[in-house]
Every structure is written in structure tokens, then in C-alpha cells.
Design an enzyme around this catalytic site. Structure first.
Site, mmCIF file in Angstrom:
data_model
loop_
_atom_site.group_PDB
_atom_site.id
_atom_site.type_symbol
_atom_site.label_atom_id
_atom_site.label_comp_id
_atom_site.label_asym_id
_atom_site.label_seq_id
_atom_site.Cartn_x
_atom_site.Cartn_y
_atom_site.Cartn_z
ATOM 1 N N ASN A 9 0.649 -1.266 -0.056
ATOM 2 C CA ASN A 9 0.026 -0.100 -0.057
ATOM 3 C C ASN A 9 0.861 1.104 0.033
ATOM 4 O O ASN A 9 0.462 2.312 -0.637
ATOM 5 C CB ASN A 9 -1.065 -0.137 1.091
ATOM 6 C CG ASN A 9 -0.454 -0.215 2.547
ATOM 7 O OD1 ASN A 9 0.648 -0.810 2.667
ATOM 8 N ND2 ASN A 9 -1.209 0.434 3.679
ATOM 9 N N GLU B 234 3.903 -4.459 12.274
ATOM 10 C CA GLU B 234 2.763 -3.305 12.146
ATOM 11 C C GLU B 234 1.799 -4.168 11.437
ATOM 12 O O GLU B 234 1.788 -4.279 10.192
ATOM 13 C CB GLU B 234 3.743 -2.471 11.184
ATOM 14 C CG GLU B 234 4.704 -1.520 11.910
ATOM 15 C CD GLU B 234 4.384 -0.954 13.275
ATOM 16 O OE1 GLU B 234 2.975 -0.674 13.421
ATOM 17 O OE2 GLU B 234 5.195 -0.577 13.994
ATOM 18 N N CYS C 117 -3.765 1.429 6.988
ATOM 19 C CA CYS C 117 -3.879 0.763 8.169
ATOM 20 C C CYS C 117 -4.285 1.794 9.200
ATOM 21 O O CYS C 117 -5.109 1.327 10.054
ATOM 22 C CB CYS C 117 -2.850 -0.056 8.791
ATOM 23 S SG CYS C 117 -1.144 0.864 8.559
ATOM 24 N N GLU D 11 7.927 1.892 15.421
ATOM 25 C CA GLU D 11 8.821 2.537 14.231
ATOM 26 C C GLU D 11 8.462 3.981 14.162
ATOM 27 O O GLU D 11 7.848 4.724 14.884
ATOM 28 C CB GLU D 11 8.089 1.872 12.891
ATOM 29 C CG GLU D 11 8.229 0.390 12.588
ATOM 30 C CD GLU D 11 8.067 -0.140 11.471
ATOM 31 O OE1 GLU D 11 7.035 0.298 10.730
ATOM 32 O OE2 GLU D 11 8.687 -0.888 11.023
HETATM 33 P P1 NAI Z 1 0.077 -9.799 3.544
HETATM 34 O O1 NAI Z 1 0.113 -9.836 5.302
HETATM 35 O O2 NAI Z 1 -0.521 -11.378 3.131
HETATM 36 O O3 NAI Z 1 1.377 -9.562 2.718
HETATM 37 C C1 NAI Z 1 2.297 -8.829 3.341
HETATM 38 C C2 NAI Z 1 3.477 -8.976 3.046
HETATM 39 O O4 NAI Z 1 3.961 -10.548 3.904
HETATM 40 C C3 NAI Z 1 3.941 -9.373 1.520
HETATM 41 O O5 NAI Z 1 5.088 -9.169 1.156
HETATM 42 C C4 NAI Z 1 3.726 -10.959 1.546
HETATM 43 O O6 NAI Z 1 4.263 -11.542 0.537
HETATM 44 C C5 NAI Z 1 4.439 -11.316 2.812
HETATM 45 N N1 NAI Z 1 3.990 -12.779 3.301
HETATM 46 C C6 NAI Z 1 2.746 -13.469 3.059
HETATM 47 N N2 NAI Z 1 2.881 -14.677 3.595
HETATM 48 C C7 NAI Z 1 4.011 -14.734 4.096
HETATM 49 C C8 NAI Z 1 4.851 -15.772 4.824
HETATM 50 N N3 NAI Z 1 3.770 -16.988 4.997
HETATM 51 N N4 NAI Z 1 5.661 -15.852 5.548
HETATM 52 C C9 NAI Z 1 6.376 -14.336 5.140
HETATM 53 N N5 NAI Z 1 5.955 -13.387 4.707
HETATM 54 C C10 NAI Z 1 4.736 -13.456 3.898
HETATM 55 O O7 NAI Z 1 -0.997 -8.853 3.135
HETATM 56 P P2 NAI Z 1 -1.853 -9.125 1.729
HETATM 57 O O8 NAI Z 1 -2.401 -10.364 1.318
HETATM 58 O O9 NAI Z 1 -1.110 -8.275 0.743
HETATM 59 O O10 NAI Z 1 -3.226 -8.212 2.034
HETATM 60 C C11 NAI Z 1 -4.233 -8.674 2.813
HETATM 61 C C12 NAI Z 1 -5.086 -7.735 3.814
HETATM 62 O O11 NAI Z 1 -4.075 -7.426 4.714
HETATM 63 C C13 NAI Z 1 -5.201 -6.324 3.294
HETATM 64 O O12 NAI Z 1 -6.528 -6.470 2.841
HETATM 65 C C14 NAI Z 1 -5.192 -5.540 4.433
HETATM 66 O O13 NAI Z 1 -6.566 -5.876 5.312
HETATM 67 C C15 NAI Z 1 -4.172 -6.158 5.281
HETATM 68 N N6 NAI Z 1 -3.066 -5.286 4.944
HETATM 69 C C16 NAI Z 1 -2.449 -4.434 5.910
HETATM 70 C C17 NAI Z 1 -1.334 -3.568 5.775
HETATM 71 C C18 NAI Z 1 -1.012 -2.593 6.836
HETATM 72 O O14 NAI Z 1 -0.301 -1.588 6.420
HETATM 73 N N7 NAI Z 1 -1.092 -2.985 7.997
HETATM 74 C C19 NAI Z 1 -0.549 -3.687 4.568
HETATM 75 C C20 NAI Z 1 -1.264 -4.639 3.560
HETATM 76 C C21 NAI Z 1 -2.311 -5.244 3.725
#
Ligand code: NAI
Ligand code: MG
Length: 503
Positions: free
Chosen positions: A171, A268, A303, A482
């Protein structure tokens, strides 16, 4: 040992399509662009048109190992560079990034669909600012002298942790990466970043630019899917700290893997941030504050988005109408067009998720969906992942739209009658990242600010994360802070005690 560098620097370019192509297929390891060892790649799609603009290297454990080995080797020498000099080098990176703000803005707009004027350019500018801020903190890596006994000199020193694994989302990928990489480097660690599948390009470019200043191996980057590329990074025996931004679900997986190795982890995670508006607020300022709080220009993909807006009953209807009018005036369109306020959702998966919430809300008895703005009319954008912002009213506190993170341009609004009731409602959430209060009664505002369960509470403003201010959530929103000096000291160093008996 890797042969390095395997690829020459990519020419600067304000044409994001050309730059995206040039960056295709590479990780950045040990000071150079390197193709993935298995040769696999995945598509990077322009979400405004659905057209593929690049291929990213689909990294696996072998790529991760190469990056971590390089980092481990480089870190030993990096830790010996005087802290202030490390900071000066990070500061020099900031200057270089400033020269590339326009290029990075266009590239991030292309790969994420975030509008150039309202979002992408802002992010690129803040990234340079974060490196500049941390670059000045080298000499703050101080220890203490501890009174123990007159003949014993007892001191503490701050030491780096070693190799830091950083996993980032899509994001605000450049900024969220900077918040991890800048303090980690200044503190004397080396870093391996795993970029997000949806946005691997602009961060790769930043990595290359910074490697023009930094010694090779200190800052590496791999791209790939979470389980195949992120998990091996967390599990790698030479990785001594993991910092993660993303979903709660993945955050827990990462924390479990870190626990197996007994290494520290910073998380985070998501949010469901309340915005509480009192009738005595400055009405117009608060309406425009609601637009920025909800991050409508980022399609709500934040977020800290104010995805629950509670408004004191006497001004509720007027506030909803004013907000709808203001969001209606925002222009949806091509993210690269300067006239555009609102771009696209990042991916098909996210679009489907957001639509699911909207359909559920619309079908709920008693709820009203106020659909705002207008879809772009340009036929070139007809496959774009656009979605009209929606303001919901009439949803009860148990609705999934009130409880879960939507991560789209969807907010729920509800009236309230008294401060205690709205405080209870605001705190009735799994999350605790951010909150804002809008009132001219600072006595009430400060009292509630102390009692809101959130890592960041703002009164009469709702800014995004700022360099120098600790940022991070409570409850399911995360672990650790952070963006600040404390964050660098607490999360990227450990304190060693040294005692000298002078007999
Ligand atoms: P995600 O948490 O799955 O992905 C974030 C990062 O984690 C990516 O680089 C991904 O490749 C990595 N990742 C995924 N599975 C992993 C594993 N088993 N081990 C290590 N790294 C891993 O988030 P995603 O699927 O992109 O989005 C899903 C939801 O998460 C969104 O709809 C939103 O609600 C939330 N989100 C929250 C964010 C924030 O800023 N706190 C940012 C992005 C998503
Ligand atoms: Mg995921």
C-alpha cells in the site's frame, strides 16, 4: 561468493513504462541486479488498465540465501564503520532519492494505481525525509554509565543485531520500507527486504539507488511470494531480527516462525481506526479532515484509515451530507494523470475483497450505501480496478464492516449521544492502531485521548506516520514501534553491559 555486480545500473527515466521494463526479472543482491536463480518470474500489472508492465523475479529460498549470505558478510564491516559515518551515508542516500522523487512517483503510480499528484509524489517525498531523519541519528547510538562500585567501570553499549529481514506490503511500500531500512542501517545492521508481490518495482529502484552510496551487501532485496520467499527469509538462521508490515494473519505466521528461532520481531498490522467528531468541532475543517483521515485518495488502502466515523447526533446528518458532497467532487481516473484524485485498487484480489464488503453492507437491513464520485469514462481504463468510494450509515456495531479491516474506500458512519458511550464503542475492537478526535473542547479531547486504546491518537488532525514520532499499534494492530529514535534503539540494537574492575 556471488559475482557482482551482474547488471549495470538502470538509466534514470521519467517514463515509468520503460523503467518498469528495465527493472524486470531482477533481485538486488550483493551490490548488483541479479536474475532469480530458478529463472521464474511473475507479472506486474498496471491496475489502471490490466496490462502487464513488467515481470518480477519470483524468488525462492536459494535467492534468499544468497541475499542473506551477502548481508551477513557485509554487516561485519558495516558495524565497524563509525555510527555517525553510517548515518552520513544514509543521509547521502536521502539526497540521491530526492533527485529521483519524480521518477519514483511515476513508477509507484504505475504499479500500485495510486494517483500521482495526491499520493505517489507525497510518498516519494516522505521516503527521502525518513532517510534524512535517521541519517542524522548516528551519534544517538549511545550507552550509559551505570553506578555499580567505585572501582568498577560499568557501561552499556548499543550493538547492532546482525542481518535484519524486512517484509513489506504494497500500500505504501516505499515509505514502509524506509521506516525499517533507515534505522536498521544506521544502527549497523545489514538488511534483506522481501518486497510485496503487487509492488516490487519502486522499492527495487530505491535499493539500487542507495547501493550507489552504500557498500555492497548492506542492503539487498528479493521479490517473490510470501510462503516461497518471505517465509525462508524469516526462517534463515543468519537472520537475527524480523520486521514485518501487513495483515494480522500473516503477522502471526511470521511471529511464530520468529519464535522458533527466538529472534525479536516488530509487527505493524492492520487497523479499524475510529474518528470521533463532536458537535462543537470546526465543521468544515473536520469534513475535510474526514476525507484525509479516511485516505480516500489512497482508495482507503491504509492501516490508519478512519474506517469508523462516529459523529455527535446533532450534526450527524449534516456531516454525512457534507462528506458525500466532498467525496463526490473527487476525480477518479488514470493514476498518472495530474487531474486525478483517486486511482485504483491495487489488485483483483483486493478488489474482490472490498466488493464483498460493499455487497454485504448494501444487503444489510436498515443500512444505506452512499455511493460517491463517478467511475472514469476513458475507455482505456475500462479494465481498471476502480471502485467508487462508499459511505455507509445504518450499520450496527456487530456488522462485519464495522469490525473488520476493509482496506478499501469504504467507511461506516454512526451517530453518538455521549462521550462515554462513543469511547466504549471505539475501544470495542480487536484493533488499536490509530484514532482521532475532533472537538474544540480540549479537556474532553485529552481525557478521551488518554483512554482510547490506540498507538496514535490525534486531536483535530489525522496525519499519516511522521518521522520522529513513535508509531505502532496495540492489541492485534502490532508489536513494537517504528519511525522514531526510540524505535531504532529498541528494535534494531541490543544493549550490552561491559564492566571493568579497576581493582
Ligand atoms: P499480507 O500480510 O499477506 O502480505 C504482506 C507481506 O507479507 C507481503 O510481502 C507478502 O508476500 C508477505 N507474506 C505473505 N505470506 C507470508 C509468509 N507466510 N511468510 C512471510 N511473508 C509472507 O497482506 P496482503 O495479502 O497483501 O493483504 C491482505 C490484507 O492485509 C489487506 O486486505 C489488508 O487488510 C491487510 N494489509 C495491511 C497492511 C498494513 O499496512 N498494516 C498492508 C497490506 C495489507
Ligand atoms: Mg496475503
Amino acid at each position: 561468493m556471488l559475482d557482482r555486480p551482474q547488471h549495470t545500473p538502470v538509466d534514470p527515466s521519467l517514463d515509468p513504462f520503460a523503467l518498469a521494463k528495465a527493472l524486470s526479472g531482477f533481485h538486488f543482491i550483493d551490490g548488483g541486479y541479479v536474475p532469480g536463480r530458478n529463472g521464474a518470474t511473475f507479472a506486474v500489472v498496471n491496475p489502471a488498465t490490466g496490462i502487464e508492465v513488467a515481470r518480477a523475479a519470483e524468488g525462492d529460498a536459494a535467492d534468499v540465501d544468497a541475499a542473506v549470505q551477502s548481508a551477513a558478510k557485509a554487516q561485519k564491516a558495516w558495524a565497524k564503520v563509525p555510527a555517525r559515518k553510517r548515518g552520513a551515508m544514509v543521509h547521502a542516500c536521502a539526497a540521491l532519492l530526492k533527485d529521483h522523487v519524480e521518477e519514483l512517483s511515476r513508477l509507484i503510480a504505475l504499479e500500485t494505481g495510486k494517483a500521482l499528484r495526491t499520493e505517489s509524489r507525497v510518498e516519494a517525498g516522505v521516503v527521502a525525509d525518513v532517510f534524512e531523519f535517521f541519517g542524522g541519528l548516528g551519534s544517538e547510538l549511545k550507552g550509559e554509565s551505570v553506578p555499580f562500585a567505585p572501582n568498577v567501570l560499568s557501561v552499556t553499549v548499543r550493538e547492532p543485531l546482525g542481518v535484519v529481514g524486512a517484509i513489506i506490503p504494497w500500500n505504501v511500500p516505499m515509505l514502509l520500507m524506509a521506516l525499517k531500512v533507515a534505522p536498521a542501517l544506521v544502527a549497523g545492521n545489514a538488511v534483506v527486504v522481501k518486497s510485496a508481490e503487487e509492488a516490487p518495482l519502486a522499492v527495487l529502484r530505491i535499493c539500487e539507488l542507495m547501493n550507489r552510496v552504500l557498500p555492497p551487501g548492506v542492503f539487498n532485496m528479493v521479490s517473490g511470494y510470501g510462503p516461497e520467499c518471505g517465509a525462508p527469509l524469516v526462517e534463515h538462521p543468519l537472520v537475527r531480527k524480523v520486521t514485518f508490515t501487513g495483515s494480522v494473519e500473516t503477522g502471526k505466521i511470521v511471529a511464530r516462525a520468529a519464535a522458533n528461532k527466538l529472534i525479536p520481531v516488530t509487527l505493524e498490522l492492520g487497523g479499524k481506526s475510529p474518528m470521533i467528531v463532536f458537535a462543537d468541532c470546526d465543521f468544515d475543517k473536520t469534513v475535510s479532515g474526514a476525507l484525509t483521515s479516511m485516505r480516500f485518495t489512497r482508495q482507503g488502502q491504509s492501516c490508519t484509515a478512519a474506517s469508523r466515523i462516529y459523529v455527535e447526533r446533532p450534526i450527524f446528518d449534516r456531516f454525512v451530507t457534507a462528506m458525500k458532497t466532498a467525496v463526490d467532487a473527487m476525480v477518479m481516473g488514470d493514476p498518472l494523470d495530474e487531474k486525478t484524485d483517486i486511482g485504483t485498487i491495487v489488485s483483483q484480489d483486493q478488489l474482490a475483497k472490498v466488493r464483498g464488503f460493499i455487497e454485504e453492507g448494501t444487503a444489510t437491513a436498515g443500512a444505506t450505501a452512499h455511493v460517491c464520485s463517478a467511475m472514469p469514462s476513458d475507455p482505456a481504463l475500462k479494465k481498471g480496478l476502480f471502485i467508487q468510494p462508499v459511505i455507509f450509515t445504518g450499520l450496527g456495531p456487530d456488522s462485519r464492516l464495522v469490525r473488520e479491516e476493509i482496506f478499501g474506500p469504504v467507511t461506516v458512519m454512526a451517530p453518538f449521544d455521549d462521550a462515554e458511550a462513543v469511547l466504549a464503542e471505539a475501544n470495542d475492537s480487536e484493533y488499536g492502531l490509530a484514532a482521532s478526535l475532533w472537538t474544540n473542547n480540549l479537556k474532553v479531547g485529552l481525557d478521551l485521548a488518554h483512554r482510547l486504546e490506540a498507538g496514535l491518537v490525534q486531536i483535530n488532525q489525522n496525519l499519516v506516520v511522521q518521522a520522529n514520532l513513535s508509531y505502532g499499534g496495540v492489541k492485534s494492530s502490532g508489536l513494537g514501534k517504528e519511525a522514531s529514535l526510540e524505535a531504532m534503539l529498541e528494535h534494531f540494537t541490543h544493549k550490552k553491559t561491559i564492566m571493568v574492575n579497576m581493582g
